[in-house]
Design a protein around this motif. Structure first.
Motif, short mmCIF file in Angstrom:
data_model
loop_
_atom_site.label_atom_id
_atom_site.label_comp_id
_atom_site.label_asym_id
_atom_site.label_seq_id
_atom_site.Cartn_x
_atom_site.Cartn_y
_atom_site.Cartn_z
N LEU A 97 8.22 21.20 2.69
CA LEU A 97 8.06 20.50 1.31
C LEU A 97 8.96 21.01 0.20
CD1 LEU A 97 5.91 18.87 -0.50
CD2 LEU A 97 4.65 21.05 -0.45
N ASN A 98 9.08 22.34 0.12
CA ASN A 98 10.13 22.96 -0.42
C ASN A 98 11.47 22.48 -0.53
OD1 ASN A 98 8.30 24.63 -2.15
ND2 ASN A 98 8.29 26.16 -0.33
N LYS A 99 11.80 21.92 0.40
CA LYS A 99 13.17 21.65 0.85
C LYS A 99 13.18 19.99 0.35
CE LYS A 99 16.82 20.39 4.31
NZ LYS A 99 17.01 20.48 5.67
N ASP A 100 12.12 19.30 0.57
CA ASP A 100 11.96 18.03 -0.14
C ASP A 100 12.07 18.32 -1.70
OD1 ASP A 100 12.22 16.86 2.37
OD2 ASP A 100 9.95 16.64 2.49
N MET A 101 11.30 18.87 -2.16
CA MET A 101 11.13 19.12 -3.67
C MET A 101 12.45 19.49 -4.10
SD MET A 101 7.47 20.54 -4.75
CE MET A 101 7.54 22.13 -3.72
N SER A 102 13.52 20.40 -3.48
CA SER A 102 14.68 20.79 -4.02
C SER A 102 15.59 19.52 -4.20
CB SER A 102 15.17 21.59 -3.11
OG SER A 102 14.45 23.01 -3.11
N GLN A 103 15.51 18.60 -2.98
CA GLN A 103 16.33 17.39 -3.19
C GLN A 103 15.87 16.42 -3.97
OE1 GLN A 103 15.71 16.03 0.97
NE2 GLN A 103 17.59 17.29 1.66
N LEU A 104 14.28 16.12 -4.42
CA LEU A 104 14.14 15.52 -5.47
C LEU A 104 14.42 15.82 -6.94
CD1 LEU A 104 10.31 14.62 -4.23
CD2 LEU A 104 12.49 13.04 -4.68
N GLU A 105 14.45 17.32 -7.14
CA GLU A 105 14.94 17.95 -8.29
C GLU A 105 16.35 17.69 -8.73
OE1 GLU A 105 11.60 21.61 -8.31
OE2 GLU A 105 13.45 21.97 -7.26
N GLU A 106 17.14 17.63 -7.57
CA GLU A 106 18.58 17.37 -7.78
C GLU A 106 18.57 15.88 -8.27
OE1 GLU A 106 20.69 18.42 -4.31
OE2 GLU A 106 20.25 20.35 -4.21
N VAL A 107 17.98 14.86 -7.82
CA VAL A 107 17.91 13.60 -7.84
C VAL A 107 17.82 13.41 -9.33
CG1 VAL A 107 17.15 11.25 -7.42
CG2 VAL A 107 17.81 12.70 -5.63
N VAL A 108 16.48 13.79 -9.56
CA VAL A 108 16.07 13.60 -10.92
C VAL A 108 16.97 14.31 -12.01
CG1 VAL A 108 14.01 14.35 -12.64
CG2 VAL A 108 13.48 13.76 -10.22
N SER A 109 17.37 15.50 -11.72
CA SER A 109 18.47 16.11 -12.60
C SER A 109 19.63 15.07 -12.88
CB SER A 109 19.07 17.54 -12.23
OG SER A 109 17.84 18.59 -12.15
N TYR A 110 20.14 14.41 -11.91
CA TYR A 110 21.28 13.36 -11.91
C TYR A 110 20.98 12.44 -13.04
CZ TYR A 110 24.50 10.16 -10.54
OH TYR A 110 25.56 9.11 -10.68
N LEU A 111 19.67 11.80 -12.67
CA LEU A 111 19.20 11.05 -13.58
C LEU A 111 19.01 11.15 -14.94
CD1 LEU A 111 16.53 9.11 -11.20
CD2 LEU A 111 18.85 8.15 -11.92
N GLU A 112 18.42 12.50 -15.34
CA GLU A 112 18.23 12.90 -16.46
C GLU A 112 19.40 13.09 -17.41
OE1 GLU A 112 14.25 15.43 -15.77
OE2 GLU A 112 16.33 16.46 -15.60
N ASP A 113 20.75 13.45 -16.52
CA ASP A 113 21.97 13.75 -17.22
C ASP A 113 22.59 12.51 -17.61
OD1 ASP A 113 24.32 15.72 -17.59
OD2 ASP A 113 25.13 14.16 -16.04
#
Length: 325
Positions: free
Chosen positions: A75-91
């Motif tokens: 779960l933590n690994k999946d959340m880390s990947q989602l956080e990266e995707v969301v950070s990219y979209l936010e940028d």
């Protein structure tokens, strides 16, 4: 076969057979089994307390606990990947989309802020793995909030894009007379010599010299606000309201091709070049207004001129010569 036991009798100076009474034998057996049971129970208690061995139930719980920890790691690994995707979209959202559509960027502290107030996770406290569970739940809640904010931002961008598309269609963006129909770009926006008084006077539009009857084109979508000769000096003229505070004026026409209240599209022929009103020769006087103020039309030819044509037009319009009206 049980062994026969003897003892030495000093009185008879001989060995005699040991006779075990049946009751005593049973009592000895009972004592033996009782002692063995007590020793076994004590050993089991000691072993269980020392965690050397586990009961089947404990072994099952231990396997379940290991599986839960593995699931949390995934779960933590999946959340880390989602956080990266969301950070990219936010940028991209802050530095491209919102910049292009002139919207204020969303601050990072607003996107990633936690939740204040009462302890949201008090029901998760008091367990062996409470810290791990609360950390994962906190990350998930913040991630859900970031996704929600980003979703609302993209909805706003879609709305701005739709509005921007309409805006780009409406604002003046082309030359009102085609280059191939021009004699010359006679006078630009700025200080010029008045053709009648020869005094230096500010010229608020651009003069396009062309033959009488040359087609004049609407420079953007809009509604014809006026098509008459009741404006001082303009002669026959047309005004198009483009919305968003923009207005374009076409003066000294020979005749109209539209009427008041008519909707027009960019590129529609709205009239023809003439020499009516205060004019020194056949030409089109063209103005662009924004929020009731006249601005330089040179800024609104990006839709019809090449870079070389624009540079030539800019150079000609900057000359302080004599206007035609």
């Amino acid at each position: 076969m049980a062994k026969v036991k003897y003892y030495y009798d000093p009185d008879s100076l001989s060995y005699r057979k040991i006779e075990t009474k049946k009751g005593k034998k049973i009592r000895n057996l009972a004592l033996f089994f009782t002692a063995a049971a007590i020793a076994g129970a004590m050993g089991a208690i000691i072993l269980l307390n020392l965690n050397i061995i586990n009961t089947p139930k404990e072994l099952a719980l231990e396997r379940e606990n290991k599986q839960l920890k593995l699931n949390f790691q995934l779960l933590n690994k999946d959340m880390s990947q989602l956080e990266e995707v969301v950070s990219y979209l936010e940028d991209k959202d802050n530095n491209i989309y919102r910049v292009y559509f002139e919207a204020d960027p969303i601050p990072d502290n607003q996107r990633t802020a936690g939740f204040g107030g009462v302890n949201r996770y008090s029901n998760l406290e008091g367990y062996d793995n409470s810290e791990m569970i609360i950390e994962a739940r906190t990350r998930m809640d913040i991630l859900k909030k970031r996704i929600s904010i980003q979703s609302k931002s993209l909805d706003e961008i879609v709305h701005l894009a739709e509005d921007k598309e309409e805006f780009l269609e409406k604002i003046p963006a082309i030359q009102p007379v085609r280059n191939e129909d021009l004699k010359r770009m006679a006078s630009g926006y700025g200080w010029r010599s008045d053709p009648f008084t020869k005094a230096r006077k500010f010229h608020y539009g651009m003069d396009f010299s062309a033959k009488t009857g040359t087609p004049i084109y609407a420079t953007g979508d809009g509604v014809v606000a006026r098509a008459d000769n009741r404006a001082t000096g303009f002669g026959n003229h047309i005004r198009i309201d483009h919305g968003y505070g923009y207005l374009s004026i076409y003066a000294h026409l020979s005749k109209y091709n539209v009427r008041k209240g008519q909707k027009v599209k960019r590129g529609d022929i709205i009239g023809y070049v003439g020499n009516t009103g205060r004019s020194r020769g056949p030409h089109l006087h063209y103005e662009v207004w924004k929020d009731d103020e006249r601005i330089n039309p040179m800024n609104f030819y990006y839709g019809s001129l090449t870079e070389e044509e624009f540079d030539a037009m800019l150079k000609a319009s900057s000359l302080e010569n004599q206007s035609l009206d």
